[in-house]
Design a protein around this motif. Structure first.
Motif, short mmCIF file in Angstrom:
data_model
loop_
_atom_site.label_atom_id
_atom_site.label_comp_id
_atom_site.label_asym_id
_atom_site.label_seq_id
_atom_site.Cartn_x
_atom_site.Cartn_y
_atom_site.Cartn_z
N ALA A 471 0.84 -1.21 0.00
CA ALA A 471 0.00 0.00 0.00
C ALA A 471 0.87 1.25 0.00
O ALA A 471 1.94 1.30 0.61
CB ALA A 471 -0.91 0.00 1.22
N SER A 472 0.41 2.27 -0.71
CA SER A 472 1.11 3.56 -0.73
C SER A 472 0.92 4.25 0.61
O SER A 472 0.09 3.85 1.43
CB SER A 472 0.57 4.44 -1.85
OG SER A 472 -0.78 4.80 -1.57
N TYR A 478 -5.34 6.18 4.80
CA TYR A 478 -6.77 5.90 4.64
C TYR A 478 -7.18 4.70 5.49
O TYR A 478 -8.26 4.70 6.11
CB TYR A 478 -7.11 5.62 3.18
CG TYR A 478 -6.77 6.73 2.21
CD1 TYR A 478 -6.51 8.03 2.66
CD2 TYR A 478 -6.70 6.49 0.84
CE1 TYR A 478 -6.19 9.04 1.77
CE2 TYR A 478 -6.39 7.50 -0.05
CZ TYR A 478 -6.12 8.77 0.42
OH TYR A 478 -5.81 9.77 -0.47
N HIS A 479 -6.33 3.68 5.53
CA HIS A 479 -6.64 2.47 6.30
C HIS A 479 -6.73 2.79 7.79
O HIS A 479 -7.66 2.33 8.47
CB HIS A 479 -5.59 1.39 6.05
CG HIS A 479 -5.81 0.16 6.86
ND1 HIS A 479 -6.67 -0.85 6.48
CD2 HIS A 479 -5.30 -0.22 8.06
CE1 HIS A 479 -6.68 -1.79 7.40
NE2 HIS A 479 -5.85 -1.45 8.37
N HIS A 480 -5.76 3.55 8.30
CA HIS A 480 -5.77 3.89 9.72
C HIS A 480 -7.03 4.68 10.09
O HIS A 480 -7.64 4.45 11.14
CB HIS A 480 -4.53 4.70 10.08
CG HIS A 480 -3.30 3.87 10.31
ND1 HIS A 480 -3.09 3.14 11.46
CD2 HIS A 480 -2.22 3.64 9.52
CE1 HIS A 480 -1.93 2.51 11.38
NE2 HIS A 480 -1.38 2.79 10.21
N ASP A 511 3.46 2.21 9.45
CA ASP A 511 3.75 1.86 8.05
C ASP A 511 3.48 0.40 7.72
O ASP A 511 3.11 0.07 6.60
CB ASP A 511 5.21 2.18 7.72
CG ASP A 511 5.47 3.69 7.68
OD1 ASP A 511 4.54 4.43 7.33
OD2 ASP A 511 6.60 4.10 7.98
N HIS A 512 3.65 -0.51 8.70
CA HIS A 512 3.59 -1.95 8.39
C HIS A 512 2.40 -2.68 9.00
O HIS A 512 1.88 -3.63 8.41
CB HIS A 512 4.90 -2.62 8.84
CG HIS A 512 6.12 -2.05 8.19
ND1 HIS A 512 6.46 -2.35 6.88
CD2 HIS A 512 7.07 -1.20 8.65
CE1 HIS A 512 7.58 -1.71 6.56
NE2 HIS A 512 7.97 -1.01 7.62
N MET A 513 2.01 -2.31 10.20
CA MET A 513 0.84 -2.91 10.86
C MET A 513 0.90 -4.43 10.92
O MET A 513 -0.10 -5.12 10.73
CB MET A 513 -0.46 -2.47 10.16
CG MET A 513 -0.80 -1.02 10.34
SD MET A 513 -2.24 -0.49 9.36
CE MET A 513 -1.49 -0.19 7.76
#
Length: 538
Positions: A471-472, A478-480, A511-513
């Motif tokens: 993911a960029s 956006y995900h967070h 950044d990685h989750m």
């Protein structure tokens, strides 16, 4: 009697033109972006939805659904996390009222945004009309302020649109300088306090403006009576009372931010230098501008770092107003008072511009940066929201004065509503950042479903893991935010987070989750990893 009827007819015609201009601006800017069916939201899936989260958080707090405002349930275990960004408290009623009426979260954000834009026009019109007494010119100035092209370039940052106090602050400042009436000082101070509650950026920019309004007044008028008033015991007591009131009102807002700044520290000046406007920034038009998109876009696009934040062209009419000031000055040779006011406007404009310009990596803003609080701001191009008033006020004054010298010029004034509309006309295409409301709702609904299905109640905290390893940076943001909105809806605490600043040890997980980086974050933060459940996105 005939003159009275003629005056009333003219007043009615003028107000009708104001209403038409107001409707044209609302339609061309916020409504055109949202579409008539409210299917789109201005901005991107990042900041627009983050502001939605902040507003919804405030709504839930004041309706008793949560009991802790500053310690929101994201970016666990960071305390006081709301103070890491603007809180929009001053505008919360504009969101909460439609929410109480049953509208959904995203629609309330749209109503909130339109309300702010409408108030920006209305308050600017009222301030300018009260100041200069000219209905059409006040409406034209208000149009530039509320609907001008630079607003389109700033529409991804909805938090800078609660700016309706700024024109009133300008007006009250001048009225206090020129009349010494204590009520204007009180209104000015309360206006600044409220502006801080609406947004920290614009609060500090309001202070920035007043610094140069005051400096210019002292330079041009050499009126030391402003300070000599303190010899008067009655004035000193009233001034002290106003100051104490302002501090008492601001402290509940400021203390959490002072605490947050002590935790995350301040940005270095080198980190914000790229965001300070250049001279070319004020001639850099948004690409969808009908008149200026081709002429004033290509010369700056891709030309410097973060160029996409520098669309702050205030319009041709605004620049014409500045160019007209010397003409008015020389035409007013017989009136020292009018000449002084021209010099005052020109001085305030020049000082405010010079102290926030980037000249090849050198900027006088470094002096402003050293003032308490100013180092917290990272996007200085947003200063256009206050800087534009340094264009608008001279424009109105110059045109009004010229209409007195040249009677035929009065007829040109009635063409200005058309000219200002054309000056700031634009089209809506892919360059205008907006997103589908249904898409945004679907993303959160899907996250809510996934978390509810997989959450084990034995875990106190959830980390919502992005399934896209490549993911960029924008997609990660956006995900967070999707996770934050989902957690807010469910009522759970999240490791996920997006805000203005972060703890130093958080960004690797951001950044990685994944499990590896979550473990590192837990160890560096002293967290019990067994309390956190990592739930993958489906």
């Amino acid at each position: 009697m005939d003159n009275l009827k003629t005056g009333r007819l003219k007043g009615a015609v003028d107000m009708f033109l104001v209403f038409v201009l107001f409707c044209a601006g609302l339609y061309s800017f916020p409504i055109a972006i949202m579409e008539s069916d409210f299917s789109m939201i201005p901005g991107d899936l990042g900041d627009a939805r983050f502001n939605t989260f902040i507003l919804e958080h405030g709504y839930q707090f004041f309706t008793g659904r949560i009991d802790d405002y500053w310690n929101a349930r994201f970016l666990y275990p960071t305390p006081n996390v709301i103070a890491y960004s603007d809180n929009l408290l001053g505008t919360l009623p504009f969101y909460s009222l439609p929410r109480l009426m049953g509208f959904d979260r995203e629609t309330c954000f749209q109503i909130w945004f339109i309300t702010l834009v409408a108030l920006n026009f209305i308050c600017c019109f009222l301030a300018l009309h009260k100041w200069f007494g000219h209905t059409i010119l006040a409406a034209v100035g208000a149009y530039i302020f509320a609907f001008g092209l630079f607003n389109l370039g700033q529409s991804t940052n909805a938090q800078v649109f609660p700016k309706f106090m700024l024109p009133l602050i300008f007006f009250w400042t001048w009225r206090y300088f020129s009349t010494r009436e204590i009520r204007y000082l009180l209104l000015l101070v309360l206006g600044i306090v409220y502006q801080f509650y609406c947004g920290f950026y614009l609060g500090f920019f309001a202070v920035y403006a007043i610094l140069f309004l005051l400096a210019s007044y002292l330079i041009v008028y050499r009126d030391m009576e402003l300070f000599q008033q303190f010899r008067n015991r009655d004035f000193t007591l009233k001034f002290t009372g106003i100051l104490v009131l302002a501090i008492a009102l601001l402290l509940p807002l400021m203390l959490p931010y002072i605490e947050a700044s002590a935790t995350v520290g301040m940005r270095k000046f080198s980190q914000i230098l790229h965001s300070i406007p250049r001279v070319r920034s004020y001639f850099f038009a948004f690409p969808t501008s009908v008149l200026w998109g081709g002429i004033l876009y290509e010369h700056s696009a891709y030309a410097f770092d973060s160029w996409w934040d520098h669309w702050i062209f205030p319009g041709a009419l605004a620049w014409i107003g500045i160019l007209l000031l010397p003409i008015v000055y020389f035409k007013r040779r017989k009136s020292a008072l009018s000449q002084q006011f021209v010099l005052y406007l020109a001085s305030a404009f020049l000082l405010s511009m010079v102290f926030c310009l980037n000249f090849g990596g050198i900027s006088a803003y470094k002096l402003i940066y050293e003032l308490p609080g100013f180092s917290s701001m990272r996007a200085l191009t947003r200063i256009i929201h206050v800087e534009v008033l340094f264009f608008i006020v001279p424009f109105i004054y110059a045109v009004q004065e010229l209409s007195r010298f040249y009677p035929r010029f009065k007829f040109i004034i009635y063409l200005l509503p058309i000219l200002v509309f054309l000056d700031h006309a634009h089209v809506i295409n892919s360059d205008v950042r907006r997103f589908s409301k249904s898409e945004a709702t679907h993303l959160v609904d899907k996250a809510v479903e996934t978390i509810r299905k997989n959450h084990n109640p034995i875990y106190d905290v959830v980390g919502y893991q992005c399934k896209n390893d490549s993911a960029s940076h924008a997609e990660i943001i956006y995900h967070h935010i999707t996770a934050m909105l989902a957690g807010q809806e469910i009522g759970i605490t999240l490791v996920n987070g997006y805000t203005g600043s972060y703890p130093d040890n958080y960004m690797d997980f951001f950044d990685h989750m994944d499990e590896h980086h979550l473990q590192i974050y837990c160890e560096s933060s002293g967290l019990d990893r067994d309390r956190i459940q990592l739930i993958p996105e489906e």
